[in-house]
Design an enzyme around this catalytic site. Sequence first.
Site, mmCIF file in Angstrom:
data_model
loop_
_atom_site.group_PDB
_atom_site.id
_atom_site.type_symbol
_atom_site.label_atom_id
_atom_site.label_comp_id
_atom_site.label_asym_id
_atom_site.label_seq_id
_atom_site.Cartn_x
_atom_site.Cartn_y
_atom_site.Cartn_z
ATOM 1 N N GLY A 103 -0.769 11.531 5.028
ATOM 2 C CA GLY A 103 -0.320 11.465 3.632
ATOM 3 C C GLY A 103 -1.533 11.428 2.716
ATOM 4 N N ARG A 104 -1.437 10.620 1.640
ATOM 5 C CA ARG A 104 -2.531 10.578 0.659
ATOM 6 C C ARG A 104 -3.853 10.167 1.300
ATOM 7 N NH1 ARG A 104 1.857 7.831 -2.862
ATOM 8 N NH2 ARG A 104 1.651 6.423 -1.122
ATOM 9 N N ILE A 105 -3.839 9.062 2.069
ATOM 10 C CA ILE A 105 -5.092 8.574 2.653
ATOM 11 C C ILE A 105 -5.516 9.471 3.821
ATOM 12 C CG2 ILE A 105 -6.206 6.623 3.830
ATOM 13 C CD1 ILE A 105 -4.256 4.799 2.171
ATOM 14 N N SER A 149 -4.265 0.799 8.298
ATOM 15 C CA SER A 149 -2.938 0.943 7.664
ATOM 16 C C SER A 149 -2.269 -0.431 7.543
ATOM 17 C CB SER A 149 -2.078 1.945 8.427
ATOM 18 O OG SER A 149 -1.758 1.494 9.714
ATOM 19 N N ARG A 150 -1.502 -0.826 8.551
ATOM 20 C CA ARG A 150 -0.920 -2.170 8.588
ATOM 21 C C ARG A 150 -1.019 -2.654 10.031
ATOM 22 N NH1 ARG A 150 -1.563 -2.405 3.926
ATOM 23 N NH2 ARG A 150 -0.025 -2.719 2.262
ATOM 24 N N GLU A 197 -1.512 -11.173 10.502
ATOM 25 C CA GLU A 197 -2.499 -11.437 9.463
ATOM 26 C C GLU A 197 -2.345 -12.856 8.922
ATOM 27 O OE1 GLU A 197 -4.176 -8.559 6.046
ATOM 28 O OE2 GLU A 197 -3.510 -7.703 7.910
ATOM 29 N N HIS A 209 -9.133 -6.946 5.696
ATOM 30 C CA HIS A 209 -8.214 -6.186 4.830
ATOM 31 C C HIS A 209 -8.891 -5.842 3.492
ATOM 32 C CE1 HIS A 209 -3.642 -5.439 4.208
ATOM 33 N NE2 HIS A 209 -4.364 -4.536 3.558
ATOM 34 N N ALA A 267 -10.121 -2.536 2.848
ATOM 35 C CA ALA A 267 -10.314 -1.085 2.763
ATOM 36 C C ALA A 267 -10.218 -0.558 1.331
ATOM 37 C CB ALA A 267 -9.321 -0.362 3.667
#
Length: 323
Positions: free
Chosen positions: A158-160, A241-242, A271, A289, A291
């Site tokens: 996608g975008r990233i 990502s996650r 997390e 986290h 990024a």
Amino acid sequence: MPKIFVSQRIPGSALERLKKAEFEVDVSPIEGIMSSDELLSSLKAKPYDGLLSLLTNTIDKSVFDACPTLKIVSNYAVGFNNIDLDEAKKRGIVVANTPGQSISDSVAEHTFALMLALMRRVAEGDRYMREGKYKGWDPELLLGEDLRGKTLGILGAGRIGEQVIKMAVRGFDMTAVYYDVVRHKNLEEEYKAMFVETPEELLKMADVVTIHVPLLPTTKHLINAERLKMMKSGAYLINTSRGPVVDEKALYDALKNNQIRGAALDVFEFEPNPVSGLDRLSNIILTPHIASATFIVREEMSQMAVENLIDFFAGRDVKRKVV
Ligand code: NAD
């Protein structure tokens, strides 16, 4: 005058913009992340119309029950896995987020920061120096891997993912192969990225695998023990990502047994804590986290989160509406 609750202090001047637009703005009185109970009791204090939430807040039925006047949740994040979208939709509550070109670029840059640090052993080298171990140039010291010429596997283009492909191909002379539930033909034309129909195919081909899918029921543990076994023995895994997209215990086992060469994580399954033992391995790099953590991006995210609220209450289209 719409009443807005902001669940944690956000950087930049955007909240001033809300106040100037005559919103009543209350920011969490708590330093750091609010617990669910703290958020619920704050939301019960006034009939809030809008909530500016962070990805660390779980926004579910209990939040909507605590604040029946809520009309919009503007999430200070690209991901929105912290929000029960079905419940919001059912109640007619708008949910919006903060994606943008700068954030995609910055997350892509961090992906390469991790890739370089891992493959060129920058973090290990730094530890080596600080521990006073360097005694002089040695042709065999801390040998790593070049990025150029390697095959980069992108899970989620996608975008990233697209920015990552662009940087990989244009900047580092890598070859890109991607898996996505949607085929992005423009990436194939522009960057000669190869599309594969299954994650398995990608895992078998890639020297480096980087994850850019959203966290959804279908992407939880997309990387599990079985799929880690399909990766090349010298391969690296990067996740910005996650956390729950990777079965972190399975990753720990794969790294400990040198089944894959290394990994770098910016996000964690549970997390903020990595699974036990992960931080003692030398073939992994961990960042907290960050990024998207640049001054420019954080200011832009603040502006977008506020703009979502301003547009909504002015009766305009909310450009970044998720539901
Ligand atoms: P995006 O929606 O533009 O792209 C996601 C891509 O994943 C899409 O092309 C989509 O089709 C694909 N996808 C969805 N389900 C899939 C599946 N099951 N298998 C394969 N592909 C699938 O999102 P984006 O802006 O590129 O962001 C991606 C994720 O990055 C966000 O959801 C967020 O969780 C994460 N993120 C992390 C940070 C950070 O600080 N670490 C910052 C920003 C975003």
